[in-house]
Design a protein around this motif. Structure first.
Motif, short mmCIF file in Angstrom:
data_model
loop_
_atom_site.label_atom_id
_atom_site.label_comp_id
_atom_site.label_asym_id
_atom_site.label_seq_id
_atom_site.Cartn_x
_atom_site.Cartn_y
_atom_site.Cartn_z
N GLU A 160 -1.90 37.82 14.35
CA GLU A 160 -0.68 37.78 13.55
C GLU A 160 0.10 36.49 13.81
N GLY A 161 0.84 36.07 12.79
CA GLY A 161 1.63 34.86 12.91
C GLY A 161 2.92 35.06 13.65
N ARG A 162 3.36 36.30 13.75
CA ARG A 162 4.61 36.62 14.47
C ARG A 162 4.44 38.01 15.05
N PRO A 163 5.19 38.36 16.06
CA PRO A 163 4.97 39.64 16.74
C PRO A 163 5.50 40.84 15.96
N ARG A 164 4.61 41.54 15.27
CA ARG A 164 5.03 42.71 14.49
C ARG A 164 5.18 43.90 15.45
N PRO B 252 0.83 -1.22 0.00
CA PRO B 252 0.00 0.00 0.00
C PRO B 252 0.86 1.27 0.00
N VAL B 253 0.29 2.30 -0.57
CA VAL B 253 0.95 3.62 -0.58
C VAL B 253 0.72 4.29 0.77
N ILE B 254 1.70 5.04 1.24
CA ILE B 254 1.46 5.85 2.45
C ILE B 254 1.28 7.30 2.00
N TYR B 255 0.10 7.86 2.32
CA TYR B 255 -0.21 9.24 1.93
C TYR B 255 0.13 10.17 3.10
N GLY B 256 0.85 11.24 2.83
CA GLY B 256 1.24 12.19 3.88
C GLY B 256 0.63 13.56 3.65
N ILE B 257 0.34 14.25 4.74
CA ILE B 257 -0.33 15.55 4.62
C ILE B 257 0.07 16.45 5.79
N ASP B 258 -0.10 17.77 5.60
CA ASP B 258 0.19 18.70 6.68
C ASP B 258 -1.10 19.07 7.40
N ALA B 259 -1.56 18.20 8.27
CA ALA B 259 -2.78 18.51 9.05
C ALA B 259 -2.32 19.14 10.35
N ILE B 260 -1.82 20.36 10.25
CA ILE B 260 -1.02 20.88 11.37
C ILE B 260 -1.84 21.61 12.44
N GLN C 155 7.18 31.11 12.40
CA GLN C 155 7.18 31.17 13.85
C GLN C 155 5.89 30.62 14.44
N TYR C 156 4.78 30.88 13.76
CA TYR C 156 3.48 30.46 14.31
C TYR C 156 3.27 28.95 14.25
N GLU C 157 4.07 28.29 13.42
CA GLU C 157 3.90 26.84 13.31
C GLU C 157 4.51 26.10 14.49
N GLY C 158 5.30 26.81 15.30
CA GLY C 158 5.95 26.17 16.43
C GLY C 158 5.35 26.59 17.76
N PHE C 159 5.98 26.12 18.85
CA PHE C 159 5.47 26.38 20.19
C PHE C 159 6.21 27.52 20.89
N ILE D 268 1.32 28.03 17.83
CA ILE D 268 1.78 29.14 18.66
C ILE D 268 0.71 29.50 19.70
N SER D 269 -0.57 29.39 19.29
CA SER D 269 -1.65 29.67 20.22
C SER D 269 -1.71 28.60 21.31
N LEU D 270 -1.53 27.34 20.89
CA LEU D 270 -1.58 26.26 21.89
C LEU D 270 -0.51 26.51 22.94
N ALA D 271 0.67 26.96 22.49
CA ALA D 271 1.75 27.23 23.45
C ALA D 271 1.33 28.31 24.43
N ALA D 272 0.59 29.31 23.94
CA ALA D 272 0.19 30.43 24.80
C ALA D 272 -0.80 30.01 25.88
N THR D 273 -1.42 28.85 25.72
CA THR D 273 -2.33 28.39 26.79
C THR D 273 -1.54 27.92 28.00
#
Ligand code: BGC
Length: 768
Positions: free
Chosen positions: A564-568, A122-130, A192-196, A146-151
């Motif tokens: 915002e995704g990063r602190p402007r 079987p093929v393994i299908y990959g996706i960015d369900a981030i 930056q927003y993709e991380g914690f 980044i929001s989850l980290a802020a909790t």
């Protein structure tokens, strides 16, 4: 007696669990060996190749073209039957499909792979369900990492990942390129927003929780509700010297180990199934060709047994972009010999397949290296149960898009939103207040979700989100449309680059301020990700700053809502704002959560997971060195080197007040074996119930290498009613206070350490 019985039964369960895990393991290993022994070299090489959906499809997956995506029967057969391709991933052009359509697509792919190919793999299908099943229409879109980290509450990372795993599998997809464990230490970086956030301990704690949500607490990826995760982007991806995506970074070895590696190490130890490699260059070394980082460090030292996948096009990039390989073939040789198991090619796959076969025949790549790679890939496919369940059926997923999951997304957003300033208790606003809502982020679902939402850049979000509330709509629901005036003042140019904005009834917005009690000004960024999200100036856009200034000039209280995704940088307008609220990228329920906070239904409890800088040239993390705080050097040279963030890491206000007292440690001296118990009393001294994150920091008073001014060591979150108090306890050991020295070794040096919680401090002494 009771205690003995309990521990024996726990022990028995543990032994049984281990036994069944190792039995399972050896049967998987035996299956892998059997499949491998029957494979040709060409078939093995095909398993190492990953292509994008576009390659086997007709028409466009682009929404704008309105041509439904269809698999091309000749092209899929060429890829899967002739070239034995083992993996497919999403395209950059893709947009969210309903789960039924995903099921059909994956069924078609698996049918060809399992019925028409010789190896029947079987093929393994990959996706960015981030942040939810990003590419599935109807899935729950959670706040970004980044929001989850802020909790400062790991259960939100766990919940998000649990639902994302369920909904991704419901779409027939078993492999998720998440979580991002990169250290968000540079606010300029587009991801930056993709991380914690910036702190290694926070990244590690949230990352482990997310991993458990994806893969199950006991590594249960064979379950139809779980997915294999992919830790990314190993290693040191997020701090390029220029701040721009996929450009070189310079990271000393001790920093790489202590700050960047630690979250990956912990997640590998916890059993993560795959790792994606950093597309960049560190200290002159291109990571995709680094045997030291991939094989020696990751596979040998950290004992990583899963699949190492490249990032997008990163093998050919060694030749065309990074110029360390004279040909595509040499690039393949370098990467596979460095330890790459799967190449995210993702377009022209013929060269990868034929060249790698040739390289083996020429003795340039050992067949044992190929076998190692394919063994890892087959093992992952077997553990995912892809032979028995190559595809899923949406009817087995009654909780897909459920109210219960939506509630989790709302709660995560509500706990993340961070009150940064609240002069004279401007917030919460009265529910009978008349407000002007303006700014480019006020009426946009796109900006609430950010990139990786329904499409790669998030630009098609609005087509999928009519049933959710923008900030404006949520405020209208909260206080009645008759009390809300909306004039954008500035709008994004949606067809343009993400950073382009323009005046939109600017003068009317200013005039309208006279007619209301308060102004809610929603500013920040439009959605973006990766390279297209590169930035030249961290300062908030000129149009948005001007709007803020002129609105403040009217004398009406302005509440600045950041989205915002990063602190402007906002230092030029911040003093004129009566209140400032950071929403980060809170997802589909972010507007509702914000409205509840602005009007007092919810008491804010988020805290900044990064340092909010004042100036683009003053980008210092909270764990800086003492010299970075000195205002003046003595003597002939007088220079400014001030530590001057707009808001510090961990900052976040509440509508109630908390008092901390009685910081105590069980022992004032300790050795390597001791477990210290640190306790503190926290009391809600205000008149509203509220959640409070308690952050324990330490600092090494003197060390052989200049210590950081402080480091986060533990955190937890509690809820207190007015007048209620609670004693919070943390456990720490000597190893939790260690740093990596100049020889690359983790050490806790004898001497004094200071422990800090809120404003309280106490000293402890470590003895060898
Ligand atoms: C990104 C990865 C992502 C991959 C597949 C790359 O461009 O850097 O984070 O997982 O694409 O979509």
């Amino acid at each position: 007696m009771k205690k003995t019985i309990l521990s024996t039964s726990v022990l028995l369960t543990t032994i049984l669990l281990h036994l069944s895990c190792s039995q399972q393991q050896s049967s998987v290993d035996a299956d892998v060996d059997k499949i491998l022994s029957e494979m040709t070299l060409e078939q093995k090489v095909g398993q190492m190749a990953q292509i994008t959906l576009d390659v086997i499809g007709n028409g466009e997956t682009r929404h704008s073209s309105n041509v439904p995506f269809e698999i091309d029967s000749a092209r899929i057969r060429k890829a899967l039957v002739d070239y034995h391709i083992g993996s497919i991933l999403n395209t950059t052009n893709n947009y969210a499909l309903p789960p039924e359509q995903w099921n059909q697509l994956i069924s078609y792919i698996q049918k060809i792979a399992m019925e028409e190919t010789k190896a029947r793999i079987p093929v393994i299908y990959g996706i960015d369900a981030i942040h939810g099943a990003t590419y599935t229409d109807g899935a729950i879109m959670f706040p970004q990492q980044i929001s989850l980290a802020a909790t400062f509450n790991t259960s939100h990372a766990y919940n998000t990942a649990t639902v994302s795993a369920y909904e991704t599998r419901a779409s027939g997809i078993p492999w998720n390129f998440s979580p991002v464990l990169d250290l968000g230490a540079d606010p300029r970086f587009s991801r930056q927003y993709e991380g914690f956030g910036e702190d290694p301990y926070l990244v590690k704690s949230m990352g482990l929780a997310m991993l458990a949500g994806y893969e199950g607490i006991n590594d249960s990826i064979g379950s139809k509700y779980k997915v294999a995760s992919c830790l990314k982007h190993y290693l040191g991806y997020s701090v390029p010297f220029s701040g721009k995506d996929r450009t070189p970074a310079y990271i000393p070895d001790n920093i790489l180990r202590e700050y960047h590696l630690e979250p990956f190490r912990a997640a590998v130890e916890a059993g993560a199934e795959s790792v994606m490699i950093n597309s960049g260059i560190i200290n002159g070394v291109t990571i995709h060709a680094s045997h030291d980082l991939i094989t020696k460090l990751l596979k040998e030292e950290l004992k990583f047994e899963g699949v190492v996948v490249t990032d997008w096009m990163d093998i050919i990039n060694l030749h065309t972009r990074d110029k360390i390989a004279q040909s595509h073939k040499e690039a393949i040789k370098l990467a596979v010999n460095a330890g790459i198991d799967m190449s995210m090619i993702p377009y022209e796959y013929e060269t990868f397949c034929t060249n790698l076969v040739e390289l083996v025949k020429e003795g340039e790549v050992k067949e044992s290296r190929i076998d190692d790679a394919v063994r890892r890939i087959l093992k992952l496919k077997l553990k995912l149960n892809l032979w028995e369940h190559p595809v899923t059926n949406i009817s087995d997923y009654p909780e897909f898009g459920s109210e219960k999951s939506a509630r989790l997304a709302y709660e995560a957003a509500a706990e993340a939103i961070t009150l940064l300033k609240n002069q004279n208790s401007t917030l919460p606003l009265q529910k009978d207040a008349k407000v002007l809502v303006c700014g480019p982020n006020a009426n946009s679902m796109r900006s609430l979700n950010g990139g990786w939402s329904y499409s790669w850049q998030g630009e098609k979000t609005e087509r999928f989100t009519s049933r959710f509330n923008t900030i404006l709509e949520a405020i209208q629901n909260e206080i009645g449309a008759q009390n809300v005036k909306y004039v954008p003042g500035v709008s994004y140019i949606n067809e343009g680059m993400y950073f382009e904005d323009k005046d939109d009834n600017f003068s009317e917005a200013i005039r309208s301020a006279a007619t209301v009690d308060a102004v809610i000004l929603c500013v920040g960024e439009n959605s973006y990700c990766e390279k297209p999200g590169d930035l030249n100036d961290l300062t908030l856009s000129a149009n948005q700053l001007r709007l803020a200034k002129e609105l403040a000039g009217t004398g009406k209280p302005v509440i600045l809502v950041l989205n915002e995704g990063r602190p402007r940088s906002i230092h030029s307008i911040e003093p004129d704002m009566k209140a400032v609220v950071q929403t980060y990228l809170p997802g589909n329920y972010g507007g509702d959560a914000l409205a509840d906070i602005l009007f007092g239904d919810v008491n804010p409890s988020g805290r900044l997971p990064y340092t909010y800088p004042s100036y683009p040239n003053s980008l210092v993390t909270y764990y800086h060195k003492p010299s970075e705080e000195q205002k003046r050097a003595e003597g002939a040279y007088v220079y400014e080197s001030d530590y001057n963030p707009q808001y510090e890491f961990g900052h976040g206000l509440s509508y109630t007040t908390f008092e901390y007292s009685n910081l105590k440690v069980s022992n004032s001296t300790f050795t390597e074996k001791d477990v210290l118990k640190v306790t503190v009393d926290v009391k809600n001294t205000g008149s509203r119930s509220g959640k409070e994150s308690i952050l324990l920091y330490s600092s090494d008073v003197y060390a052989s290498m200049t210590p950081d001014v402080k480091r986060l060591r533990r955190f937890t979150k509690i809820n207190l009613e007015p007048g209620q108090s609670q004693t919070v306890e943390f456990e720490i050991r000597a190893k939790d206070l260690a740093f990596v020295n100049q020889y690359g070794l983790w050490v806790t040096e004898p001497g004094d350490f200071e422990l800090m919680i809120s404003g309280l401090r106490t000293n402890i002494t470590f003895k060898n």
